[in-house]
Design a protein around this motif. Sequence first.
Motif, mmCIF file in Angstrom:
data_model
loop_
_atom_site.group_PDB
_atom_site.id
_atom_site.type_symbol
_atom_site.label_atom_id
_atom_site.label_comp_id
_atom_site.label_asym_id
_atom_site.label_seq_id
_atom_site.Cartn_x
_atom_site.Cartn_y
_atom_site.Cartn_z
ATOM 1 N N ALA A 1 22.640 -7.671 -17.889
ATOM 2 C CA ALA A 1 22.789 -7.425 -19.035
ATOM 3 C C ALA A 1 23.399 -5.974 -19.266
ATOM 4 C CB ALA A 1 21.576 -7.118 -19.849
ATOM 5 N N PRO A 2 24.706 -6.104 -19.095
ATOM 6 C CA PRO A 2 25.611 -4.721 -18.928
ATOM 7 C C PRO A 2 25.972 -4.269 -20.231
ATOM 8 C CG PRO A 2 26.911 -6.633 -18.631
ATOM 9 C CD PRO A 2 25.619 -7.183 -18.594
ATOM 10 N N TYR A 3 26.487 -2.987 -20.179
ATOM 11 C CA TYR A 3 26.786 -2.023 -21.362
ATOM 12 C C TYR A 3 27.940 -1.348 -21.038
ATOM 13 C CZ TYR A 3 26.777 1.344 -24.911
ATOM 14 O OH TYR A 3 27.080 2.217 -26.176
ATOM 15 N N SER B 1 20.111 -0.605 -11.481
ATOM 16 C CA SER B 1 20.255 -0.291 -12.611
ATOM 17 C C SER B 1 21.470 0.967 -12.207
ATOM 18 C CB SER B 1 19.256 0.739 -13.249
ATOM 19 O OG SER B 1 19.563 1.345 -14.622
ATOM 20 N N LYS B 2 22.530 0.862 -13.089
ATOM 21 C CA LYS B 2 23.783 1.666 -12.553
ATOM 22 C C LYS B 2 24.463 2.328 -13.950
ATOM 23 C CE LYS B 2 27.928 2.106 -10.074
ATOM 24 N NZ LYS B 2 29.201 1.470 -9.034
ATOM 25 N N THR B 3 24.611 3.623 -13.846
ATOM 26 C CA THR B 3 25.523 4.296 -14.895
ATOM 27 C C THR B 3 26.836 4.594 -14.470
ATOM 28 O OG1 THR B 3 24.606 6.587 -13.886
ATOM 29 C CG2 THR B 3 23.182 5.374 -15.599
ATOM 30 N N ASP B 4 27.782 3.935 -15.020
ATOM 31 C CA ASP B 4 28.926 4.195 -14.806
ATOM 32 C C ASP B 4 29.921 3.839 -15.778
ATOM 33 O OD1 ASP B 4 30.071 1.054 -14.659
ATOM 34 O OD2 ASP B 4 28.396 0.869 -13.659
ATOM 35 N N ALA B 5 31.278 4.131 -15.738
ATOM 36 C CA ALA B 5 32.104 4.149 -16.962
ATOM 37 C C ALA B 5 32.271 2.775 -17.628
ATOM 38 C CB ALA B 5 33.378 4.679 -16.464
ATOM 39 N N GLY B 6 32.014 1.653 -16.857
ATOM 40 C CA GLY B 6 32.552 0.252 -17.516
ATOM 41 C C GLY B 6 31.247 -0.744 -17.604
ATOM 42 N N TYR B 7 30.877 -1.037 -16.449
ATOM 43 C CA TYR B 7 29.743 -2.069 -16.578
ATOM 44 C C TYR B 7 28.188 -1.806 -16.891
ATOM 45 C CZ TYR B 7 28.097 -6.875 -15.137
ATOM 46 O OH TYR B 7 27.470 -8.115 -14.935
ATOM 47 N N ASN B 8 27.912 -0.852 -16.009
ATOM 48 C CA ASN B 8 26.489 -0.513 -16.269
ATOM 49 C C ASN B 8 25.490 -1.446 -15.951
ATOM 50 O OD1 ASN B 8 25.981 2.492 -17.313
ATOM 51 N ND2 ASN B 8 27.785 1.686 -18.587
ATOM 52 N N SER B 9 25.612 -2.031 -14.845
ATOM 53 C CA SER B 9 24.847 -3.291 -14.201
ATOM 54 C C SER B 9 23.323 -3.079 -14.447
ATOM 55 C CB SER B 9 25.242 -3.553 -12.939
ATOM 56 O OG SER B 9 24.479 -4.545 -12.329
ATOM 57 N N GLN C 1 29.617 -1.653 -26.173
ATOM 58 C CA GLN C 1 29.307 -2.842 -26.666
ATOM 59 C C GLN C 1 28.440 -3.550 -25.417
ATOM 60 O OE1 GLN C 1 32.383 -5.933 -27.204
ATOM 61 N NE2 GLN C 1 30.671 -7.529 -27.373
ATOM 62 N N ALA C 2 27.089 -3.762 -26.049
ATOM 63 C CA ALA C 2 26.075 -4.283 -25.078
ATOM 64 C C ALA C 2 25.982 -5.660 -24.930
ATOM 65 C CB ALA C 2 24.749 -3.956 -25.411
ATOM 66 N N THR C 3 25.724 -6.368 -23.802
ATOM 67 C CA THR C 3 26.014 -7.803 -23.637
ATOM 68 C C THR C 3 24.372 -8.272 -23.426
ATOM 69 O OG1 THR C 3 27.973 -7.565 -22.351
ATOM 70 C CG2 THR C 3 26.496 -9.531 -22.115
ATOM 71 N N PRO C 4 24.277 -9.177 -24.308
ATOM 72 C CA PRO C 4 22.761 -9.639 -24.152
ATOM 73 C C PRO C 4 22.390 -10.291 -22.667
ATOM 74 C CG PRO C 4 23.649 -10.691 -26.189
ATOM 75 C CD PRO C 4 24.766 -9.939 -25.338
ATOM 76 N N ARG C 5 21.234 -10.159 -22.286
ATOM 77 C CA ARG C 5 20.791 -10.762 -21.019
ATOM 78 C C ARG C 5 21.469 -12.072 -20.513
ATOM 79 N NH1 ARG C 5 19.078 -9.086 -16.609
ATOM 80 N NH2 ARG C 5 18.565 -7.061 -17.244
ATOM 81 N N TYR C 6 22.144 -12.330 -19.511
ATOM 82 C CA TYR C 6 22.986 -13.771 -19.513
ATOM 83 C C TYR C 6 22.450 -14.007 -18.120
ATOM 84 C CZ TYR C 6 26.797 -16.891 -18.311
ATOM 85 O OH TYR C 6 27.428 -17.812 -18.083
#
Length: 282
Positions: free
Chosen positions: A165-167, A126-134, A173-178
């Motif tokens: 499932a990045p944000y 789990s990562k908190t960052d400006a773009g992908y937020n893995s 925009q959240a991406t559904p788990r892929y």
Amino acid sequence: MPNLVRLTAAIALLFACTAQAADWTDTSLSYRYGTKFAEPFNDNDITKNIVNLSSVSGYKYGKNFFSIDLLMSSELDPSAAGSNSGAHEAYVVYRHTLDFGKIFNKSYAFGPVRGVGATAGFDFNSKTDAGYNSKKRMVVAGPTLMMDVPGFLDISLLAIWESNAPYNTFTNQATPRYAYKTHAMLTGAWGIPFNVGIPLSFEGYANFITGKGTNEFGGGTAPETNIDMQIMYDISETLGTPKNTFKIGVEYQYWKNKFGNPDRTVPGATAKTPMVRAEYHF
């Protein structure tokens, strides 16, 4: 992030408890630091401080490996869009290896191979960052060869089932788990002691991962190479403590096409990172 810290602490406590039943165990707390980390879609050299808790243990039929990295980036890998603080990430790895020789009380040694087994496990982050937020979730399983070397060298061919499932904080925009295409990893992990007048060890891992098909945004992925190796010096005797209690050393990581991003089109997709490292084993 607080919930993630509590979760990883709970997992660490669970494995600390199960280690009580092990025939042997080695738990360590380590710190490493580097200024040349890279992240995809970011062309900056990023400084990271990394704290790690690891435990490896052996029991009658095999061994367990568990690791938590807490990675703290500089502001060049920001925690959110427009933020002046760096991103935080937790990355958890668990592997369980069964030794067929121990299970069936039979030798499977041949040539340079000491034994044969099977490995299964998982990664999550789990990562908190400006773009992908893995929010990576990954399960692995496959055969393992245990090589006949001083210390250990395990080589595995693993199938990978991975999803994310990045944000995106820029677009909110959240991406559904892929789920990516099932793919493969040839992986090796080693710890080999040697002595050149002082007690040293060559340690690390190498992962060679095939492409995982189309990513969650419709783009292609590339094969990954991730090699992380270190030379560690056991300074325990100098400090008056038992052998293998304190170690210091240097580390180097080469990670090409990080997370499957092709470095020919994605800035920051290949990292060449020297680090310093210190460990306390208990």
